[in-house]
Motif scaffolding. Structure first.
Motif, PDB file in Angstrom:
ATOM      1  N   PRO A  54       0.821  -1.054   0.193  1.00  0.00           N
ATOM      2  CA  PRO A  54      -0.016  -0.147  -0.049  1.00  0.00           C
ATOM      3  C   PRO A  54       0.883   1.121  -0.175  1.00  0.00           C
ATOM      4  N   ALA A  55       1.941   1.220   0.624  1.00  0.00           N
ATOM      5  CA  ALA A  55       2.842   2.592   0.682  1.00  0.00           C
ATOM      6  C   ALA A  55       3.306   2.658  -0.733  1.00  0.00           C
ATOM      7  N   TRP A  56       4.020   1.697  -1.277  1.00  0.00           N
ATOM      8  CA  TRP A  56       4.335   1.889  -2.679  1.00  0.00           C
ATOM      9  C   TRP A  56       3.423   2.335  -3.466  1.00  0.00           C
ATOM     10  N   ARG A  57       2.189   1.945  -3.414  1.00  0.00           N
ATOM     11  CA  ARG A  57       1.145   2.375  -4.416  1.00  0.00           C
ATOM     12  C   ARG A  57       0.791   3.635  -4.287  1.00  0.00           C
ATOM     13  N   GLU A  58       0.772   4.239  -2.808  1.00  0.00           N
ATOM     14  CA  GLU A  58       0.357   5.518  -2.473  1.00  0.00           C
ATOM     15  C   GLU A  58       1.504   6.429  -3.258  1.00  0.00           C
ATOM     16  N   LEU A  59       2.830   6.108  -2.909  1.00  0.00           N
ATOM     17  CA  LEU A  59       3.780   6.997  -3.608  1.00  0.00           C
ATOM     18  C   LEU A  59       3.683   7.049  -5.177  1.00  0.00           C
ATOM     19  N   VAL A  60       3.277   5.957  -5.822  1.00  0.00           N
ATOM     20  CA  VAL A  60       3.179   5.695  -7.475  1.00  0.00           C
ATOM     21  C   VAL A  60       1.786   6.627  -7.656  1.00  0.00           C
ATOM     22  N   ASP A  61       0.777   6.439  -6.971  1.00  0.00           N
ATOM     23  CA  ASP A  61      -0.589   7.387  -7.181  1.00  0.00           C
ATOM     24  C   ASP A  61      -0.232   8.750  -6.812  1.00  0.00           C
ATOM     25  N   ALA A  62       0.687   9.267  -5.907  1.00  0.00           N
ATOM     26  CA  ALA A  62       1.236  10.774  -5.767  1.00  0.00           C
ATOM     27  C   ALA A  62       1.649  11.138  -6.895  1.00  0.00           C
ATOM     28  N   VAL A  63       2.893  10.218  -7.430  1.00  0.00           N
ATOM     29  CA  VAL A  63       3.753  10.936  -8.434  1.00  0.00           C
ATOM     30  C   VAL A  63       2.574  10.877  -9.616  1.00  0.00           C
ATOM     31  N   ARG A  64       1.654   9.759  -9.974  1.00  0.00           N
ATOM     32  CA  ARG A  64       0.860   9.966 -11.246  1.00  0.00           C
ATOM     33  C   ARG A  64       0.005  11.120 -11.203  1.00  0.00           C
ATOM     34  N   GLU A  65      -0.557  11.804  -9.820  1.00  0.00           N
ATOM     35  CA  GLU A  65      -1.192  12.969  -9.929  1.00  0.00           C
ATOM     36  C   GLU A  65      -0.310  14.099 -10.029  1.00  0.00           C
ATOM     37  N   ALA A  66       0.779  14.188  -9.383  1.00  0.00           N
ATOM     38  CA  ALA A  66       1.922  15.230  -9.566  1.00  0.00           C
ATOM     39  C   ALA A  66       2.065  15.464 -11.116  1.00  0.00           C
ATOM     40  N   ALA A 101      12.808   6.390   5.200  1.00  0.00           N
ATOM     41  CA  ALA A 101      11.710   7.163   5.016  1.00  0.00           C
ATOM     42  C   ALA A 101      10.862   6.637   4.125  1.00  0.00           C
ATOM     43  N   LEU A 102      11.401   5.961   3.021  1.00  0.00           N
ATOM     44  CA  LEU A 102      10.561   5.377   1.827  1.00  0.00           C
ATOM     45  C   LEU A 102       9.804   4.206   2.144  1.00  0.00           C
ATOM     46  N   PRO A 103       8.861   3.952   1.226  1.00  0.00           N
ATOM     47  CA  PRO A 103       8.221   2.510   1.094  1.00  0.00           C
ATOM     48  C   PRO A 103       9.138   1.606   0.679  1.00  0.00           C
ATOM     49  N   GLU A 104       9.113   0.348   1.388  1.00  0.00           N
ATOM     50  CA  GLU A 104      10.089  -0.798   1.091  1.00  0.00           C
ATOM     51  C   GLU A 104      10.570  -0.865  -0.098  1.00  0.00           C
ATOM     52  N   GLU A 105       9.501  -0.810  -1.321  1.00  0.00           N
ATOM     53  CA  GLU A 105      10.122  -1.000  -2.679  1.00  0.00           C
ATOM     54  C   GLU A 105      10.986  -0.019  -2.946  1.00  0.00           C
ATOM     55  N   ALA A 106      10.313   1.227  -2.611  1.00  0.00           N
ATOM     56  CA  ALA A 106      11.334   2.608  -3.250  1.00  0.00           C
ATOM     57  C   ALA A 106      12.680   2.609  -2.632  1.00  0.00           C
ATOM     58  N   ALA A 107      12.670   2.226  -1.251  1.00  0.00           N
ATOM     59  CA  ALA A 107      14.101   2.006  -0.593  1.00  0.00           C
ATOM     60  C   ALA A 107      14.840   1.129  -1.248  1.00  0.00           C
ATOM     61  N   ARG A 108      14.399  -0.146  -1.860  1.00  0.00           N
ATOM     62  CA  ARG A 108      15.108  -1.098  -2.565  1.00  0.00           C
ATOM     63  C   ARG A 108      15.712  -0.406  -3.611  1.00  0.00           C
ATOM     64  N   VAL A 109      14.733   0.308  -4.601  1.00  0.00           N
ATOM     65  CA  VAL A 109      15.583   0.879  -5.637  1.00  0.00           C
ATOM     66  C   VAL A 109      16.680   1.644  -5.274  1.00  0.00           C
ATOM     67  N   VAL A 110      16.445   2.671  -4.434  1.00  0.00           N
ATOM     68  CA  VAL A 110      17.669   3.686  -3.757  1.00  0.00           C
ATOM     69  C   VAL A 110      18.713   2.859  -3.643  1.00  0.00           C
ATOM     70  N   ALA A 111      18.391   1.925  -2.687  1.00  0.00           N
ATOM     71  CA  ALA A 111      19.616   1.523  -1.990  1.00  0.00           C
ATOM     72  C   ALA A 111      20.551   0.436  -2.755  1.00  0.00           C
ATOM     73  N   SER A 112      19.790   0.021  -4.140  1.00  0.00           N
ATOM     74  CA  SER A 112      20.617  -1.019  -4.900  1.00  0.00           C
ATOM     75  C   SER A 112      21.311  -0.271  -5.817  1.00  0.00           C
ATOM     76  N   GLN A 113      21.589   0.930  -5.663  1.00  0.00           N
ATOM     77  CA  GLN A 113      22.210   1.598  -6.862  1.00  0.00           C
ATOM     78  C   GLN A 113      23.909   1.799  -6.365  1.00  0.00           C
ATOM     79  N   ILE A 114      24.737   1.734  -7.144  1.00  0.00           N
ATOM     80  CA  ILE A 114      26.109   1.888  -7.098  1.00  0.00           C
ATOM     81  C   ILE A 114      26.241   3.389  -6.831  1.00  0.00           C
ATOM     82  N   PRO A 115      26.907   3.920  -5.976  1.00  0.00           N
ATOM     83  CA  PRO A 115      27.377   5.290  -5.674  1.00  0.00           C
ATOM     84  C   PRO A 115      28.250   5.861  -6.919  1.00  0.00           C
ATOM     85  N   ALA A 116      27.710   7.010  -7.497  1.00  0.00           N
ATOM     86  CA  ALA A 116      28.252   7.504  -8.745  1.00  0.00           C
ATOM     87  C   ALA A 116      29.832   8.112  -8.479  1.00  0.00           C
TER      88      ALA A 116
END
Length: 185
Positions: A54-66, A101-116
């Motif tokens: 639900p938290a991931w869905r809410e984030l995506v829905d907020a982005v969709r609206e914005a 601070a992010l929903p679990e799926e969003a946190a996974r996306v952020v944390a899985s990136q190799i630092p630039a």
């Protein structure tokens, strides 16, 4: 697997009572063997899948609206792309706090990136996002980035956004929907 059994014909019995004919039962269907995972394999993550979180869905829905995206799928794709681009540029405690601070799926996306290895200017960051979105231009990518980061700002709070902006080159504040104030000379 469901097996249909034909109706059993009644066999007349002496005394006028009909008993169903005994029909041999089919043998048990063998179940597939459960093979244990090898030591190096990982089991699927427990918990809700991204589409069900639900938290991931809410984030995506907020982005969709914005961003005024036509479909939820488009908003989800843009959200993943922008978060993955951002994940490479936020490091240290700010990256950890952002992920928390992010929903679990969003946190996974952020944390899985190799630092630039090199911090991108805000303009280069937008161009890097444009390169990841089919058919995007710098103008549409700027819209996409701002749509996601402005929602992110409202989700994680101004204090964390300020700390993140302190790590990034000038120009990112506008992408988060904040005025970029510079000290007077």
């Amino acid at each position: 697997m469901t097996t249909l059994t034909p109706q059993k014909p009644a066999i007349p019995q002496p005394g006028g009572i009909s008993q169903p004919e005994a029909v041999p039962q089919p043998e048990a269907v063998p179940q597939p063997e459960v093979v244990p995972q090898s030591a190096g394999a990982t089991a699927p993550a427990a918990g809700p899948r991204p589409a069900q979180d639900p938290a991931w869905r809410e984030l995506v829905d907020a982005v969709r609206e914005a961003g005024q995206y036509r479909t939820r799928s488009e908003a989800e794709s843009v959200t993943r792309i922008v978060l993955s681009a951002l994940g490479g540029h936020v490091v240290g405690d700010e990256r950890v706090d952002l992920a928390r601070a992010l929903p679990e799926e969003a946190a996974r996306v952020v944390a899985s990136q190799i630092p630039a290895t090199r911090k991108l200017t805000a303009s280069e960051f937008v161009d890097s996002v444009a390169a990841r979105i089919e058919g995007a231009t710098p103008a549409t990518a700027r819209w996409d980035v701002s749509s996601v980061l402005s929602v992110l700002r409202s989700l994680v709070g101004d204090e964390l956004v300020t700390r993140i902006l302190d790590q990034l080159p000038p120009g990112y504040a506008l992408l988060f929907g904040r005025a970029e104030l510079t000290p007077a000379a």
